[in-house]
Structure formats: C-alpha cells, structure tokens
Design a protein around this motif. Structure first.
Motif, PDB file in Angstrom:
ATOM      1  N   LYS A   2       0.850  -1.196   0.000  1.00  0.00           N
ATOM      2  CA  LYS A   2       0.000   0.000   0.000  1.00  0.00           C
ATOM      3  C   LYS A   2       0.880   1.239   0.000  1.00  0.00           C
ATOM      4  CE  LYS A   2      -3.650   2.462   2.495  1.00  0.00           C
ATOM      5  NZ  LYS A   2      -4.315   2.679   3.795  1.00  0.00           N
ATOM      6  N   ASN A   3       0.468   2.202  -0.826  1.00  0.00           N
ATOM      7  CA  ASN A   3       1.195   3.472  -0.927  1.00  0.00           C
ATOM      8  C   ASN A   3       2.687   3.251  -1.200  1.00  0.00           C
ATOM      9  OD1 ASN A   3      -1.247   4.748  -0.318  1.00  0.00           O
ATOM     10  ND2 ASN A   3      -0.807   4.702   1.884  1.00  0.00           N
ATOM     11  N   VAL A   4       2.994   2.186  -1.947  1.00  0.00           N
ATOM     12  CA  VAL A   4       4.340   1.871  -2.431  1.00  0.00           C
ATOM     13  C   VAL A   4       5.278   1.412  -1.313  1.00  0.00           C
ATOM     14  CG1 VAL A   4       6.348   2.730  -3.688  1.00  0.00           C
ATOM     15  CG2 VAL A   4       4.064   3.539  -4.313  1.00  0.00           C
ATOM     16  N   THR A   5       5.106   1.909  -0.108  1.00  0.00           N
ATOM     17  CA  THR A   5       6.102   1.660   0.945  1.00  0.00           C
ATOM     18  C   THR A   5       5.720   0.559   1.919  1.00  0.00           C
ATOM     19  OG1 THR A   5       5.096   3.413   2.277  1.00  0.00           O
ATOM     20  CG2 THR A   5       6.929   4.034   0.848  1.00  0.00           C
ATOM     21  N   ASP A   6       4.420   0.361   2.188  1.00  0.00           N
ATOM     22  CA  ASP A   6       3.997  -0.593   3.218  1.00  0.00           C
ATOM     23  C   ASP A   6       3.594  -1.917   2.584  1.00  0.00           C
ATOM     24  OD1 ASP A   6       4.339   1.358   5.155  1.00  0.00           O
ATOM     25  OD2 ASP A   6       2.282   2.092   4.948  1.00  0.00           O
ATOM     26  N   VAL A   7       4.300  -2.981   2.929  1.00  0.00           N
ATOM     27  CA  VAL A   7       3.948  -4.316   2.444  1.00  0.00           C
ATOM     28  C   VAL A   7       2.818  -4.863   3.314  1.00  0.00           C
ATOM     29  CG1 VAL A   7       4.720  -6.680   2.083  1.00  0.00           C
ATOM     30  CG2 VAL A   7       6.257  -4.763   1.570  1.00  0.00           C
ATOM     31  N   VAL A   8       1.657  -5.097   2.683  1.00  0.00           N
ATOM     32  CA  VAL A   8       0.498  -5.614   3.410  1.00  0.00           C
ATOM     33  C   VAL A   8       0.643  -7.113   3.631  1.00  0.00           C
ATOM     34  CG1 VAL A   8      -2.004  -5.919   3.335  1.00  0.00           C
ATOM     35  CG2 VAL A   8      -0.973  -3.811   2.441  1.00  0.00           C
ATOM     36  N   LEU A   9       0.953  -7.828   2.549  1.00  0.00           N
ATOM     37  CA  LEU A   9       1.022  -9.277   2.600  1.00  0.00           C
ATOM     38  C   LEU A   9       1.984  -9.769   1.515  1.00  0.00           C
ATOM     39  CD1 LEU A   9      -0.504 -11.547   4.194  1.00  0.00           C
ATOM     40  CD2 LEU A   9      -2.090 -11.667   2.261  1.00  0.00           C
ATOM     41  N   ALA A  10       2.801 -10.770   1.824  1.00  0.00           N
ATOM     42  CA  ALA A  10       3.760 -11.299   0.837  1.00  0.00           C
ATOM     43  C   ALA A  10       3.795 -12.811   0.897  1.00  0.00           C
ATOM     44  CB  ALA A  10       5.149 -10.723   1.095  1.00  0.00           C
ATOM     45  N   TYR A  11       3.796 -13.437  -0.286  1.00  0.00           N
ATOM     46  CA  TYR A  11       3.881 -14.890  -0.415  1.00  0.00           C
ATOM     47  C   TYR A  11       5.078 -15.237  -1.288  1.00  0.00           C
ATOM     48  CZ  TYR A  11      -0.563 -16.341   1.709  1.00  0.00           C
ATOM     49  OH  TYR A  11      -1.562 -16.637   2.588  1.00  0.00           O
ATOM     50  N   SER A  12       5.717 -16.323  -0.939  1.00  0.00           N
ATOM     51  CA  SER A  12       6.819 -16.843  -1.755  1.00  0.00           C
ATOM     52  C   SER A  12       6.724 -18.361  -1.756  1.00  0.00           C
ATOM     53  CB  SER A  12       8.171 -16.397  -1.204  1.00  0.00           C
ATOM     54  OG  SER A  12       9.231 -16.933  -1.983  1.00  0.00           O
ATOM     55  N   ASP A  13       6.733 -18.932  -2.947  1.00  0.00           N
ATOM     56  CA  ASP A  13       6.632 -20.375  -3.107  1.00  0.00           C
ATOM     57  C   ASP A  13       5.366 -20.929  -2.440  1.00  0.00           C
ATOM     58  OD1 ASP A  13       9.061 -20.288  -4.450  1.00  0.00           O
ATOM     59  OD2 ASP A  13      10.205 -20.617  -2.594  1.00  0.00           O
ATOM     60  N   GLY A  14       4.306 -20.127  -2.474  1.00  0.00           N
ATOM     61  CA  GLY A  14       3.027 -20.589  -1.926  1.00  0.00           C
ATOM     62  C   GLY A  14       2.884 -20.426  -0.433  1.00  0.00           C
ATOM     63  N   GLU A  15       3.874 -19.842   0.236  1.00  0.00           N
ATOM     64  CA  GLU A  15       3.822 -19.671   1.688  1.00  0.00           C
ATOM     65  C   GLU A  15       3.880 -18.186   2.046  1.00  0.00           C
ATOM     66  OE1 GLU A  15       3.394 -22.067   3.873  1.00  0.00           O
ATOM     67  OE2 GLU A  15       3.436 -23.674   2.357  1.00  0.00           O
ATOM     68  N   ARG A  16       3.110 -17.836   3.084  1.00  0.00           N
ATOM     69  CA  ARG A  16       3.137 -16.435   3.538  1.00  0.00           C
ATOM     70  C   ARG A  16       4.434 -16.170   4.263  1.00  0.00           C
ATOM     71  NH1 ARG A  16      -1.348 -14.541   7.683  1.00  0.00           N
ATOM     72  NH2 ARG A  16       0.189 -15.331   9.183  1.00  0.00           N
ATOM     73  N   ILE A  17       5.106 -15.097   3.855  1.00  0.00           N
ATOM     74  CA  ILE A  17       6.387 -14.770   4.468  1.00  0.00           C
ATOM     75  C   ILE A  17       6.357 -13.437   5.219  1.00  0.00           C
ATOM     76  CG2 ILE A  17       7.702 -16.101   2.775  1.00  0.00           C
ATOM     77  CD1 ILE A  17       8.314 -13.442   1.340  1.00  0.00           C
ATOM     78  N   ARG A  18       5.274 -12.655   4.999  1.00  0.00           N
ATOM     79  CA  ARG A  18       5.245 -11.349   5.669  1.00  0.00           C
ATOM     80  C   ARG A  18       3.809 -10.826   5.699  1.00  0.00           C
ATOM     81  NH1 ARG A  18       9.091  -6.152   4.049  1.00  0.00           N
ATOM     82  NH2 ARG A  18       8.450  -4.780   5.786  1.00  0.00           N
ATOM     83  N   ILE A  19       3.473 -10.122   6.814  1.00  0.00           N
ATOM     84  CA  ILE A  19       2.176  -9.459   6.926  1.00  0.00           C
ATOM     85  C   ILE A  19       2.334  -8.204   7.779  1.00  0.00           C
ATOM     86  CG2 ILE A  19       1.468 -10.842   8.925  1.00  0.00           C
ATOM     87  CD1 ILE A  19      -1.422 -10.617   7.860  1.00  0.00           C
ATOM     88  N   HIS A  20       1.685  -7.150   7.370  1.00  0.00           N
ATOM     89  CA  HIS A  20       1.738  -5.889   8.123  1.00  0.00           C
ATOM     90  C   HIS A  20       0.914  -6.039   9.395  1.00  0.00           C
ATOM     91  CE1 HIS A  20       1.313  -1.621   9.087  1.00  0.00           C
ATOM     92  NE2 HIS A  20       2.261  -1.364   8.186  1.00  0.00           N
ATOM     93  N   GLU A  21       1.438  -5.493  10.479  1.00  0.00           N
ATOM     94  CA  GLU A  21       0.790  -5.665  11.775  1.00  0.00           C
ATOM     95  C   GLU A  21      -0.645  -5.119  11.781  1.00  0.00           C
ATOM     96  OE1 GLU A  21       0.411  -7.262  15.363  1.00  0.00           O
ATOM     97  OE2 GLU A  21       2.192  -7.436  14.087  1.00  0.00           O
ATOM     98  N   ARG A  22      -0.872  -4.028  11.077  1.00  0.00           N
ATOM     99  CA  ARG A  22      -2.223  -3.433  11.086  1.00  0.00           C
ATOM    100  C   ARG A  22      -3.235  -4.306  10.357  1.00  0.00           C
ATOM    101  NH1 ARG A  22      -5.753   0.022   9.131  1.00  0.00           N
ATOM    102  NH2 ARG A  22      -4.828   0.149   7.060  1.00  0.00           N
TER     103      ARG A  22
END
Length: 287
Positions: free
Chosen positions: A43-63
């Motif tokens: 979101k807004n270029v800078t905040d990663v909301v959710l990220a998947y790699s190889d079918g697995e979630r690797i990152r999520i924004h706390e909010r």
C-alpha cells in the motif's frame, strides 16, 4: 501504454465493516508450481500488506493481521472488516522466476454512512411580523468529508458548515439564520462520495399578534365630558328661571337636540333629563 491507463482506472468501493476483495493482475495456473512465484501486496508503495513466496506467507503488516488473506493461486487480497485507514491505493506485484510478471494498482475507496441529519431550531427574536430562528443541521460518524446543502421550499440555500474529525470519522454541523414570516419547509442534505442523507422539517410562524383597538384620546374624552356637564347645567338653570312648559315641552326641546349628546357612552338619557327638569321646575315654583 494502453494497459497502463486501464490499470489506473481500477477502483473498488467498500464501506466500513464490510469484506472487500482487491483483484490482482495475474492468476497462477494450477498446472504450474508455486515454487517459481513470488507475490505481494503493498500500500502506498512503501507498506507491504502481505507477501507470499513459493506458496507460503512470508510477511504481513501488523495493522492487517487477522484481517487479510490471499489465495496463493488467484492472488486476490481479501480485507475484513474494512477500516477507514484501509482507504488508499494498493499495488499487486507478481514475480515469476525473479522476473516481474505483472504490476498493477487498485484504489480502494472506503466510505462510512453518516447518520440521518437532525434539524433543530431556536428562536432568537420574535415579533408580529416575523420570527427569527437559528436552524441547526447535524450529522455524524461518516467518511469521507461531506458537503452539506439545503433548501427552503425547494429553493437552494447555503449553510454555514463546520466539521470535526474523530477517529478518522467526520461530524458535520450547518447553521442558518432565518426570518420566518410564514410557514416554510427546510431540507438538509449531507452528501459524501456520491451518496446522500436528507431530512426535512416544517417551520411554522408561531407569533401571530392581534392588534388591540386604539382607545379614544384623552383630550376627546375630556371635551365630550365637559359638553355633557354644561348641557346638564343649562337644563337645570333653564328649569329654575324660565317659565314652566311642562314635561312634554321639555321632551320636545330635548328631542330636537343632537342625539350624540345622549349617547349611552356618556350615560345620558333624554327622558331622565326631562323628568329632572320637571322636578326642578316644581321645586322652583315651590320656592
């Protein structure tokens, strides 16, 4: 170039508390392996909301924790429940074998419904001709920042607006000073993001004065009283010093006098005066 313009027009609307889905620019065929794909929403270029790699979630924004999910195949981002702060531009980026396969922006427009406008009045001044009222229209708990408008008997009128923002939600109040000379229908509308809430109120002129009759002036009453007193004295004197002609002659003379002198407004009765004259004449002769 054409694809880029089409992507900029992608807009999704949702209301606070709803569940919304943001489509991505790419779907991964189920015949392919997820091992070769990396996908993320930001979101807004800078905040990663959710990220998947190889079918697995690797990152999520706390909010967004416990409020977002994404299918690893269709890459649709689900947000529930939607909050005001979710409003903004999101970007879906898909990489295949470390090469960007798609990159598209989606704008999420979040709205929150305002309450039905409440119209109240307060009389600031009143006379027989007009009633001055301060009219207040208020609505609360909405988003985005609204516009307030209104009408008097279907004729547009400008309100004096003010806004207060609480927890990203807006409260709006409009005031109007109006001289009410007759019954009038007031309409107040709160408009936001193509939506509107409206209320109406019939104002009635409450102070209809009855003008009291104007009493006769003091000078007129005084002059009339003096005339009557002089007339009574003249009759008494005439009864004492003029020859007696009897009650009938008195009535005859009295009847020829202006009737206004015997108006009930002054308590003068011509017959009573004649009787008084006859009594006065008898008294004079006895003397």
């Amino acid at each position: 170039m054409w694809q880029g313009q089409a992507r900029e027009k992608r807009v999704v609307k949702s209301k606070v508390g709803e569940k919304v889905s943001l489509p991505c620019c790419r779907e991964i065929p189920r015949s392919e392996s997820l091992q070769n794909y990396r996908a993320y929403w930001q979101k807004n270029v800078t905040d990663v909301v959710l990220a998947y790699s190889d079918g697995e979630r690797i990152r999520i924004h706390e909010r967004y924790r416990n409020r977002t999910e994404m299918d690893p195949w269709d890459l649709i981002l689900w947000i529930s429940p939607v909050e005001i702060l979710d409003n903004g531009t999101y970007q879906c980026v898909v990489q295949h074998n470390s090469v960007v396969a798609c990159d598209e922006r989606v704008t999420l427009l979040v709205t929150a419904d305002f309450s039905e406008p409440s119209i109240t009045t307060k009389v600031s001044n009143s006379s027989c001709e007009a009633t001055e009222m301060v009219i207040t229209c208020s609505s609360h708990g909405g988003f985005p920042k609204p516009k307030i408008s209104g009408a008097l008997n279907n004729v547009s009128v400008e309100w004096n607006p003010s806004w207060v923002s609480e927890s990203s939600l807006y409260n709006v109040t409009g005031t109007l000073v109006l001289n009410v000379t007759s019954d009038v229908n007031v309409t107040c509308s709160v408009e936001y993001d193509g939506l509107a809430k409206s209320s109406s109120l019939l104002l009635k002129k409450t102070n209809d004065c009855v003008v009291p009759p104007v009493p006769p002036s003091y000078n007129v009453i005084t002059a009339s009283s003096i005339v009557v007193i002089i007339f009574i004295l003249a009759i008494i004197l005439a009864a004492r010093y003029l020859p007696r002609h009897g009650f009938l002659s008195c009535a005859f003379r009295t009847a020829r006098l202006p009737c206004s002198l015997y108006s009930n407004a002054y308590g003068v009765d011509p017959l009573a005066l004649c009787k008084g004259m006859a009594a006065a004449e008898n008294s004079a002769q006895d003397d």
